[in-house]
Scaffold this active site. Sequence first.
Site, short mmCIF file in Angstrom:
data_model
loop_
_atom_site.label_atom_id
_atom_site.label_comp_id
_atom_site.label_asym_id
_atom_site.label_seq_id
_atom_site.Cartn_x
_atom_site.Cartn_y
_atom_site.Cartn_z
N ARG A 268 0.86 -1.18 0.00
CA ARG A 268 0.00 0.00 0.00
C ARG A 268 0.90 1.23 0.00
O ARG A 268 2.07 1.16 0.37
CB ARG A 268 -0.95 0.01 1.20
CG ARG A 268 -0.26 -0.09 2.55
CD ARG A 268 -1.27 -0.03 3.68
NE ARG A 268 -1.84 1.30 3.81
CZ ARG A 268 -1.29 2.30 4.49
NH1 ARG A 268 -0.14 2.13 5.12
NH2 ARG A 268 -1.87 3.48 4.57
N ARG B 170 -3.77 9.89 3.09
CA ARG B 170 -4.79 10.19 4.11
C ARG B 170 -5.78 11.20 3.56
O ARG B 170 -5.37 12.20 2.98
CB ARG B 170 -4.13 10.78 5.36
CG ARG B 170 -3.27 9.80 6.10
CD ARG B 170 -2.67 10.47 7.33
NE ARG B 170 -1.68 9.59 7.93
CZ ARG B 170 -0.69 10.02 8.71
NH1 ARG B 170 -0.57 11.29 8.99
NH2 ARG B 170 0.16 9.16 9.21
N ARG C 120 20.43 -2.94 1.08
CA ARG C 120 20.69 -1.59 0.59
C ARG C 120 21.47 -0.85 1.66
O ARG C 120 21.32 -1.10 2.85
CB ARG C 120 19.37 -0.84 0.34
CG ARG C 120 18.75 -1.17 -0.99
CD ARG C 120 17.64 -0.20 -1.34
NE ARG C 120 16.55 -0.21 -0.41
CZ ARG C 120 16.13 0.86 0.27
NH1 ARG C 120 16.73 2.03 0.13
NH2 ARG C 120 15.10 0.78 1.09
N ARG D 289 16.84 12.65 0.59
CA ARG D 289 16.33 13.59 1.59
C ARG D 289 17.48 14.35 2.24
O ARG D 289 18.64 13.95 2.13
CB ARG D 289 15.47 12.91 2.64
CG ARG D 289 15.99 11.59 3.13
CD ARG D 289 14.97 10.90 4.04
NE ARG D 289 15.56 9.70 4.62
CZ ARG D 289 15.04 9.00 5.58
NH1 ARG D 289 13.89 9.35 6.11
NH2 ARG D 289 15.64 7.92 6.05
N GLU E 56 21.16 12.40 2.09
CA GLU E 56 21.14 10.93 2.14
C GLU E 56 21.04 10.36 0.73
O GLU E 56 20.15 10.75 -0.03
CB GLU E 56 19.93 10.51 2.98
CG GLU E 56 19.89 9.05 3.32
CD GLU E 56 18.73 8.74 4.26
OE1 GLU E 56 18.69 9.27 5.38
OE2 GLU E 56 17.85 7.97 3.85
N TYR F 230 14.14 -5.77 8.63
CA TYR F 230 14.15 -4.39 9.09
C TYR F 230 13.38 -4.32 10.41
O TYR F 230 12.23 -4.74 10.48
CB TYR F 230 13.52 -3.42 8.06
CG TYR F 230 13.54 -2.03 8.65
CD1 TYR F 230 14.70 -1.26 8.59
CD2 TYR F 230 12.45 -1.53 9.35
CE1 TYR F 230 14.77 -0.01 9.20
CE2 TYR F 230 12.52 -0.28 9.96
CZ TYR F 230 13.67 0.46 9.88
OH TYR F 230 13.76 1.69 10.50
N ASP G 42 12.34 -1.58 13.55
CA ASP G 42 12.45 -0.29 14.23
C ASP G 42 13.01 -0.54 15.63
O ASP G 42 12.99 -1.67 16.13
CB ASP G 42 11.06 0.36 14.33
CG ASP G 42 10.75 1.24 13.11
OD1 ASP G 42 11.70 1.81 12.56
OD2 ASP G 42 9.57 1.33 12.75
P1 FDA Z 1 22.34 -2.71 15.31
O1 FDA Z 1 22.78 -2.77 13.91
O2 FDA Z 1 22.00 -1.41 15.89
O3 FDA Z 1 23.50 -3.36 16.22
C1 FDA Z 1 24.25 -4.47 15.80
C2 FDA Z 1 25.64 -4.33 16.36
O4 FDA Z 1 26.36 -5.54 16.12
C3 FDA Z 1 26.43 -3.22 15.66
O5 FDA Z 1 26.91 -2.29 16.61
C4 FDA Z 1 27.58 -3.97 14.99
O6 FDA Z 1 28.81 -3.24 14.99
C5 FDA Z 1 27.71 -5.21 15.86
N1 FDA Z 1 28.37 -6.32 15.15
C6 FDA Z 1 28.06 -6.82 13.93
N2 FDA Z 1 28.92 -7.81 13.61
C7 FDA Z 1 29.78 -7.94 14.66
C8 FDA Z 1 30.90 -8.79 14.91
N3 FDA Z 1 31.32 -9.69 14.01
N4 FDA Z 1 31.56 -8.66 16.08
C9 FDA Z 1 31.18 -7.73 17.01
N5 FDA Z 1 30.11 -6.89 16.81
C10 FDA Z 1 29.43 -7.01 15.64
N6 FDA Z 1 14.32 2.77 13.99
C11 FDA Z 1 13.36 3.52 14.56
O7 FDA Z 1 12.66 3.04 15.46
N7 FDA Z 1 13.17 4.82 14.16
C12 FDA Z 1 13.92 5.39 13.19
O8 FDA Z 1 13.72 6.55 12.85
C13 FDA Z 1 14.94 4.61 12.58
N8 FDA Z 1 15.72 5.13 11.62
C14 FDA Z 1 16.63 4.34 10.98
C15 FDA Z 1 17.36 4.89 9.93
C16 FDA Z 1 18.26 4.09 9.26
C17 FDA Z 1 19.05 4.68 8.11
C18 FDA Z 1 18.40 2.72 9.61
C19 FDA Z 1 19.32 1.84 8.83
C20 FDA Z 1 17.70 2.19 10.66
C21 FDA Z 1 16.80 3.01 11.35
N9 FDA Z 1 16.08 2.50 12.43
C22 FDA Z 1 15.12 3.28 13.01
C23 FDA Z 1 16.27 1.10 12.89
C24 FDA Z 1 17.27 0.97 14.03
O9 FDA Z 1 18.55 1.37 13.59
C25 FDA Z 1 17.27 -0.49 14.49
O10 FDA Z 1 16.04 -0.79 15.08
C26 FDA Z 1 18.34 -0.84 15.50
O11 FDA Z 1 19.60 -0.50 15.00
C27 FDA Z 1 18.30 -2.32 15.76
O12 FDA Z 1 19.24 -2.67 16.73
P2 FDA Z 1 20.07 -4.01 16.60
O13 FDA Z 1 20.71 -4.21 17.91
O14 FDA Z 1 19.22 -5.11 16.08
O15 FDA Z 1 21.14 -3.73 15.44
#
Ligand code: FDA
Length: 380
Positions: free
Chosen positions: A174, A178, A257, A288, A313, A361, A363
């Site tokens: 979708r 609104r 991506r 953006r 970005e 993905y 949040d």
């Molecule tokens: P996250 O990626 O944060 O943490 C994983 C960690 O594991 C990293 O620090 C990495 O370095 C580590 N790691 C990986 N491999 C490793 C290894 N081999 N050894 C040691 N460490 C390792 N959400 C939201 O609610 N509102 C928002 O506005 C946004 N905006 C947004 C913008 C963009 C561009 C992105 C990409 C994402 C968002 N998000 C978001 C999502 C948000 O970033 C996401 O929910 C969290 O990062 C998830 O946390 P995680 O712990 O799952 O992963």
Amino acid sequence: MDIDLLVVGSGFFGLTIAERAASAGRKVTVIDRRNHIGGNAYSEKEPETGIEVHRYGAHLFHTSNESVWEYVNRFTKFTNYVHRVYSTHNGQVFALPVNLHTINQFFGAAFTPDQARALVKEQAGEFDVATAQNFYEKGVALVGRPLFEAFFAHYTAKQWQTSPEQLSGDIVSRLPVRYNYDNRYFNDTYEGLPKDGYTAWLERMADHPNITVSLGTDFFDESQPLHQGAVVGQLPVVYTGPVDRYFDFTEGFLSWRTLDFEQEILPVGDFQGTPVMNYPDADVPFTRIHEFKHFHPERKDIFSGDKTVIMREFSRFAERDDEPYYPVNTSADRVGLLAYRDLAKGEKDVFFGGRLGTYQYLDMHMAIGSALSMWNNQLS
Ligand code: FDA
């Protein structure tokens, strides 16, 4: 080893598990290969202006999950920030998500909700959602050609670096329209930004005598004492890195991506008057621009300054060494993911979580919520 649990990754998922385990009396070590805590939610002060910059893209906190909201409020207070986004198209600024104001401005009209709905329905009749062959046809079938071309077609094409006709219709079910004047971006019950920043919040989660954090430490670096070969099978591991990397890409590379950010300090007090401006037209290369000071209008000292920080970005497909941001989720990815899930089931005492560990993905509230569930249902 005087450790009850190893957490790989200090993002919201890993820190939630670590905090819960530490509060239950377990000794936890968190490792992260980056030199800072917090994963992609990490933010820092830009030194010249003091403005808080979200290093991995703008992060807005919002949730309708009561238990997540109660949990996060243990570590931070939230401002009353409400997210709104605008879009510059053909030299005019429109409010997003597409709403009655956007539609009336776009068509130079004063439609009522029912009139606008009828117009969009008529314009959308060109294609049928059920038989649409690609993203272009499906988009037109959902909102009609004029609105689709203005606000969605080129924007999505820039995100995927692929023309709308070549993108699969599966990427969208979708498109947000609104038929009222509500331009609040999120629909959630709770919304706000951490009052003293993301990093302060993340550090408070890790601030427990039972938690040791080791930064600059890669789980796959065999020179480290807590590397994969040394710990798996010896102690429980929560792994939040990429699932394909864990298995050395044996079932293929899952595609993502990534984003490139171009940050600039400008000698003006206010560049665009709002935190996020989208650029949906094909002739603008970025998607953006963020202007970080607008996320915290309550920080008066920063706001009154004569400088601002903006970030353009750009979106593209990730190469193997790029930061993975959004799963592409092709049919080959889905096959690969199922194979990795089977392999994961065979790993003794290794729990895969977070956005990278599950190739999803998430949040922030979803990452925290799923970590709380993992703790309550599998680990505690
Ligand atoms: P996250 O990626 O944060 O943490 C994983 C960690 O594991 C990293 O620090 C990495 O370095 C580590 N790691 C990986 N491999 C490793 C290894 N081999 N050894 C040691 N460490 C390792 N959400 C939201 O609610 N509102 C928002 O506005 C946004 N905006 C947004 C913008 C963009 C561009 C992105 C990409 C994402 C968002 N998000 C978001 C999502 C948000 O970033 C996401 O929910 C969290 O990062 C998830 O946390 P995680 O712990 O799952 O992963």
